[in-house]
Design a protein around this motif. Structure first.
Motif, short mmCIF file in Angstrom:
data_model
loop_
_atom_site.label_atom_id
_atom_site.label_comp_id
_atom_site.label_asym_id
_atom_site.label_seq_id
_atom_site.Cartn_x
_atom_site.Cartn_y
_atom_site.Cartn_z
N PRO A 1 -4.33 -15.05 8.74
CA PRO A 1 -4.00 -15.03 10.16
C PRO A 1 -2.50 -14.82 10.43
CG PRO A 1 -4.34 -17.26 9.43
CD PRO A 1 -4.66 -16.36 8.28
N ARG A 2 -1.80 -14.14 9.50
CA ARG A 2 -0.38 -13.88 9.70
C ARG A 2 -0.02 -12.53 9.06
NH1 ARG A 2 -0.94 -17.66 5.68
NH2 ARG A 2 0.03 -17.16 3.70
N ASN A 3 1.10 -11.98 9.44
CA ASN A 3 1.57 -10.73 8.85
C ASN A 3 1.84 -10.94 7.36
OD1 ASN A 3 1.52 -10.01 11.50
ND2 ASN A 3 3.70 -9.69 11.69
N SER A 4 1.52 -9.94 6.54
CA SER A 4 1.78 -10.07 5.11
C SER A 4 1.77 -8.70 4.45
CB SER A 4 0.75 -10.98 4.43
OG SER A 4 -0.53 -10.43 4.52
N LYS A 5 2.24 -8.66 3.22
CA LYS A 5 2.20 -7.44 2.42
C LYS A 5 0.79 -7.29 1.87
CE LYS A 5 4.22 -5.43 -1.72
NZ LYS A 5 4.46 -4.09 -1.41
N VAL A 6 0.23 -6.10 2.04
CA VAL A 6 -1.16 -5.83 1.65
C VAL A 6 -1.19 -4.69 0.66
CG1 VAL A 6 -3.42 -5.07 2.47
CG2 VAL A 6 -2.07 -6.66 3.84
N ASN A 7 -2.01 -4.83 -0.37
CA ASN A 7 -2.22 -3.77 -1.35
C ASN A 7 -3.72 -3.60 -1.54
OD1 ASN A 7 -2.84 -2.89 -4.29
ND2 ASN A 7 -0.77 -2.18 -3.90
N ILE A 8 -4.20 -2.35 -1.43
CA ILE A 8 -5.61 -2.04 -1.67
C ILE A 8 -5.64 -0.96 -2.74
CG2 ILE A 8 -7.77 -1.23 -0.69
CD1 ILE A 8 -6.70 -2.12 2.05
N SER A 9 -6.28 -1.27 -3.88
CA SER A 9 -6.35 -0.34 -5.00
C SER A 9 -7.79 -0.17 -5.45
CB SER A 9 -5.52 -0.87 -6.18
OG SER A 9 -4.16 -0.93 -5.83
N ILE A 10 -8.07 1.01 -6.00
CA ILE A 10 -9.39 1.34 -6.55
C ILE A 10 -9.26 1.45 -8.07
CG2 ILE A 10 -11.31 2.99 -6.56
CD1 ILE A 10 -10.91 1.70 -3.85
N PHE A 11 -10.21 0.84 -8.79
CA PHE A 11 -10.23 0.84 -10.25
C PHE A 11 -11.54 1.43 -10.73
CE2 PHE A 11 -7.41 -2.45 -8.88
CZ PHE A 11 -6.36 -2.41 -9.77
N ASP A 12 -11.51 2.12 -11.89
CA ASP A 12 -12.76 2.61 -12.47
C ASP A 12 -13.40 1.50 -13.29
OD1 ASP A 12 -11.35 2.55 -14.87
OD2 ASP A 12 -11.24 4.72 -15.08
N ALA A 13 -14.54 1.78 -13.90
CA ALA A 13 -15.30 0.76 -14.63
C ALA A 13 -14.56 0.23 -15.85
CB ALA A 13 -16.66 1.32 -15.04
N SER A 14 -13.62 1.00 -16.38
CA SER A 14 -12.87 0.52 -17.55
C SER A 14 -11.61 -0.26 -17.15
CB SER A 14 -12.48 1.69 -18.45
OG SER A 14 -11.61 2.56 -17.78
N GLY A 15 -11.37 -0.42 -15.84
CA GLY A 15 -10.25 -1.23 -15.38
C GLY A 15 -8.97 -0.47 -15.10
N ARG A 16 -9.00 0.85 -15.20
CA ARG A 16 -7.81 1.65 -14.90
C ARG A 16 -7.69 1.88 -13.39
NH1 ARG A 16 -9.21 6.40 -18.92
NH2 ARG A 16 -11.04 6.08 -17.66
N ARG A 17 -6.49 1.69 -12.85
CA ARG A 17 -6.28 1.96 -11.43
C ARG A 17 -6.26 3.46 -11.22
NH1 ARG A 17 -1.25 -0.41 -8.34
NH2 ARG A 17 -0.20 0.94 -9.83
N ILE A 18 -7.14 3.96 -10.38
CA ILE A 18 -7.24 5.41 -10.15
C ILE A 18 -6.69 5.81 -8.79
CG2 ILE A 18 -9.18 5.71 -11.73
CD1 ILE A 18 -10.94 5.83 -9.16
N ALA A 19 -6.55 4.85 -7.88
CA ALA A 19 -6.03 5.19 -6.55
C ALA A 19 -5.42 3.94 -5.91
CB ALA A 19 -7.13 5.73 -5.65
N GLU A 20 -4.36 4.15 -5.18
CA GLU A 20 -3.78 3.09 -4.36
C GLU A 20 -3.94 3.55 -2.92
OE1 GLU A 20 -0.19 0.36 -5.19
OE2 GLU A 20 0.60 2.17 -4.23
N ILE A 21 -4.82 2.89 -2.20
CA ILE A 21 -5.17 3.32 -0.85
C ILE A 21 -4.10 2.89 0.15
CG2 ILE A 21 -6.85 3.09 0.99
CD1 ILE A 21 -8.96 2.76 -1.11
N PHE A 22 -3.62 1.68 0.03
CA PHE A 22 -2.63 1.17 0.98
C PHE A 22 -1.71 0.21 0.26
CE2 PHE A 22 -1.05 -1.78 4.18
CZ PHE A 22 -0.59 -0.90 5.15
N ASN A 23 -0.42 0.29 0.57
CA ASN A 23 0.55 -0.65 0.02
C ASN A 23 1.67 -0.79 1.05
OD1 ASN A 23 1.89 -2.38 -1.68
ND2 ASN A 23 2.85 -0.76 -2.86
N GLY A 24 1.67 -1.90 1.76
CA GLY A 24 2.70 -2.09 2.77
C GLY A 24 2.47 -3.34 3.59
#
Length: 64
Positions: A1-24
């Motif tokens: 319920p407050r402003n904060s830094k947000v990160n949304i990332s997508i990972f494949d089945a082996s755990g590698r990050r393949i996309a960073e959708i939002f970071n801010g």
């Protein structure tokens, strides 16, 4: 319920990050975001959302 830094990332089945959708910084409230998975193969992916000290992961299935 407050402003904060947000990160949304997508990972494949082996755990590698393949996309960073939002970071801010974002305001408190309800938000939505879309991920265009057309460049990725069908399969199981994981989405991790981190906001401040809160973190959650969800399993997704991409079907083409």
């Amino acid at each position: 319920p407050r402003n904060s830094k947000v990160n949304i990332s997508i990972f494949d089945a082996s755990g590698r990050r393949i996309a960073e959708i939002f970071n801010g910084e974002t305001t408190a409230g309800v938000h939505s975001i879309k991920w265009d998975g057309s460049a990725f193969a069908s399969g199981v992916y994981f989405c991790r959302l981190t906001a401040g000290d809160f973190s959650i992961a969800s399993k997704m299935i991409l079907v083409k």
